[in-house]
Scaffold this motif. Structure first.
Motif, short mmCIF file in Angstrom:
data_model
loop_
_atom_site.label_atom_id
_atom_site.label_comp_id
_atom_site.label_asym_id
_atom_site.label_seq_id
_atom_site.Cartn_x
_atom_site.Cartn_y
_atom_site.Cartn_z
N ARG A 17 0.83 -1.21 0.00
CA ARG A 17 0.00 0.00 0.00
C ARG A 17 0.87 1.26 0.00
O ARG A 17 0.56 2.25 -0.69
CB ARG A 17 -0.91 0.00 1.23
N GLN A 77 2.49 1.64 -3.65
CA GLN A 77 1.66 1.21 -4.78
C GLN A 77 1.90 2.04 -6.03
O GLN A 77 1.83 1.53 -7.15
CB GLN A 77 0.18 1.27 -4.39
N ARG A 83 4.59 -2.19 -10.88
CA ARG A 83 4.51 -1.37 -9.67
C ARG A 83 5.31 -2.04 -8.55
O ARG A 83 5.23 -3.24 -8.34
CB ARG A 83 3.06 -1.23 -9.22
N GLY A 115 4.63 -1.64 -5.52
CA GLY A 115 3.60 -2.14 -4.61
C GLY A 115 3.13 -3.54 -4.97
O GLY A 115 2.90 -4.38 -4.09
N GLU A 116 3.00 -3.80 -6.28
CA GLU A 116 2.56 -5.13 -6.71
C GLU A 116 3.65 -6.18 -6.49
O GLU A 116 3.36 -7.36 -6.30
CB GLU A 116 2.13 -5.10 -8.17
N ARG A 156 3.05 -7.06 -3.00
CA ARG A 156 1.78 -7.76 -2.89
C ARG A 156 1.89 -9.19 -3.42
O ARG A 156 1.28 -10.11 -2.88
CB ARG A 156 0.68 -6.99 -3.61
N PRO A 198 -6.25 -1.64 -6.51
CA PRO A 198 -4.86 -1.60 -6.00
C PRO A 198 -4.76 -1.86 -4.51
O PRO A 198 -3.75 -2.31 -4.02
CB PRO A 198 -4.41 -0.17 -6.33
N SER A 199 -5.83 -1.58 -3.76
CA SER A 199 -5.76 -1.71 -2.30
C SER A 199 -6.13 -3.10 -1.82
O SER A 199 -6.18 -3.35 -0.63
CB SER A 199 -6.71 -0.70 -1.65
#
Length: 470
Positions: A173, A176, A193, A195-196, A199, A463-464
């Motif tokens: 987060r 991201q 990303r 962030g990804e 994740r 995304p979240s």
């Protein structure tokens, strides 16, 4: 000194020792590694002795006063007392008889003290006739491996995995919107990303948590009550059912007696299954630690897209150097777990007829693997992942300079034109954007939309979204 006697003769032991003559013989026979039984494995064995003493007392198989003092002695060990009395080397007599008798003797001698007697006075309370009533090494040790595995998972690995997943979700987060260059074959690839990236790691660990939990269900079926060969010789008809109920209460986990005690005592498949799930986690965790080291490489001559927190000086000769030591340690542990899994697989197939005599090796390797991975994930999270920062400017610069951006041009200018643009960019140092505009292959407005890094790196879905949620 006191004198104790077994079927082979008499030996003297120091008065202060709680273990007895059979343990003494084992320490003399097996001065192999210096490795002593894991604390969790001792807990598992002692919990079994506590449960069996309670059940055998209830069923009238041993006197109630004897049952009570065995339970009290077991509770003292579970509270941390007498731990230095469990002394038999990990590499020992087949099936685990030496460690099993070590446990029986410690509990018997402490129980004798509680009765006001003397250590070694086994006519009143015996390691074999009372602490071990209705039991055999052959059903106690595979049950102890099951209980020890479940305890280690609940105490160590499950919380550590959950903590790592939550930390990676938080990093996802936080970062991201940072775009970096993806890499395949260690060469430039399309933008992704940061962030990804985090994740994805969280999702991988969450998937492993589910796999391990599923495999651990195999550990809940107990062969305890099978006695020497699975027939239940010298046990009360209600014993095996009642002892499974009591053990369930003691470890706060549902357990039940296996549908076929002989099968549960012979087959090491449940331990191989759990070990395989641990190996699978170790393989992905090792890959993740390698990625962390690559992304942190530098500071001036490597990727340096992220910064792991410095936790100690990195060199005895180069001042100011810091190394990704938490990631390095993680890789080493993962390699050890993979090695343990191989040893477990060999040991599991090495049983003959009614018994697998390689159980001491399986017990140590399986429980140690669980605790190693739990401790490692906890340390990596606390001293690595939580303090990790992303070098946003460097990520963006790499993403914008990646030749793989040409991939987005394929639908608009064709593969061959895109390949020519990439080749020219590499040879001249001009940007892709410059060359496309110079050649008139696209308008400036259209090109800006196509080479929008944020749009190119966006993942489907919100995304979240939290990877740890089912």
């Amino acid at each position: 000194m006191r004198t104790e006697k077994d079927s082979m003769g008499e030996r003297q032991l120091p008065d202060e020792t709680y273990y007895g003559i059979q343990t003494l013989r084992a320490t003399e026979n097996f001065p192999i590694s210096g490795l002593k039984p894991l604390s969790t494995y001792v807990d598992a064995c002692v919990l079994i002795k506590k449960a069996t003493a309670r059940v055998n007392g209830e069923l009238g198989c041993i006197p109630t006063d004897i049952s009570q003092v065995i339970i009290q002695a077991a509770d003292e060990v579970l509270q941390g007392n007498w731990r230095d009395q469990f002394v038999v080397d990990v590499y020992q007599a087949g099936a685990g008889t030496s460690h099993h008798m070590n446990v029986n003797e410690v509990l018997a001698n402490r129980a004798l003290e509680l009765l006001g007697g003397e250590k070694g006075d086994y006519a009143r309370l015996s390691p074999n006739d009372h602490v071990n009533y209705g039991q055999s090494t052959n059903d106690v040790i595979p049950t102890a491996i099951r209980i020890g595995g479940l305890l280690a998972l609940e105490r160590s690995l499950y919380p550590s995995l959950a903590g790592a997943i939550a930390t990676l979700d938080n990093k996802a987060r936080e970062y991201q919107d940072v775009v970096r260059s993806g890499r395949t074959h260690l060469q430039d690839a399309v933008p992704v990303r940061m962030g990804e990236t985090f994740r994805a790691w969280a999702q991988i660990l969450a998937d492993h948590l589910v796999r391990i939990e599923t495999a651990a269900q195999d550990l809940t079926l107990l062969g305890l009550g099978g006695s020497a060969a699975g027939t239940g010789l010298n046990t009360h008809p209600r014993y095996r059912f009642r002892v499974a109920e009591v053990l369930s209460e003691l470890i706060d986990h549902p357990l039940q007696t296996a549908p076929h005690l002989m099968a549960a005592m012979q087959s090491m498949a449940p331990f191989v299954n759990v070990s395989g799930a641990l190996r699978n986690l170790a393989q992905d965790l090792a890959k993740m630690s390698h990625d962390l080291r690559l992304l942190d490489s530098g500071p001036n001559t490597g990727f340096k897209e992220l910064q792991l927190p410095p936790v100690q000086p990195g060199s005895s000769i180069m001042p100011g150097k810091y190394n990704p030591v938490m990631a390095e340690m993680t890789s080493m542990v993962c390699f050890q777990v993979m090695g343990y899994d191989t040893a477990i697989a060999f040991a599991a197939q090495a049983g003959q007829l009614e018994l697998n005599v390689m159980m001491p090796l399986i017990a140590f390797n399986l429980i140690h693997s669980i605790e190693l991975l739990g401790n490692t994930l906890n340390a990596l999270t606390l001293r690595g992942l939580k303090g990790l920062t992303v070098q946003s400017d460097r990520c963006t610069a790499y993403a914008e300079s990646s030749l793989a951006l040409v991939t987005a041009l394929n639908p608009h200018i064709g593969y061959l034109n895109a390949a020519a643009v990439a080749k020219e960019s590499l040879e001249t140092g001009k940007t892709l954007r410059q060359i496309v505009l110079e050649k008139g292959l696209m308008s400036e407005e259209a090109l800006a939309q196509v080479l929008d890094l944020a749009k190119m790196s966006a993942m489907p879905g919100k995304p979240s979204e939290n990877a740890s949620q089912p």
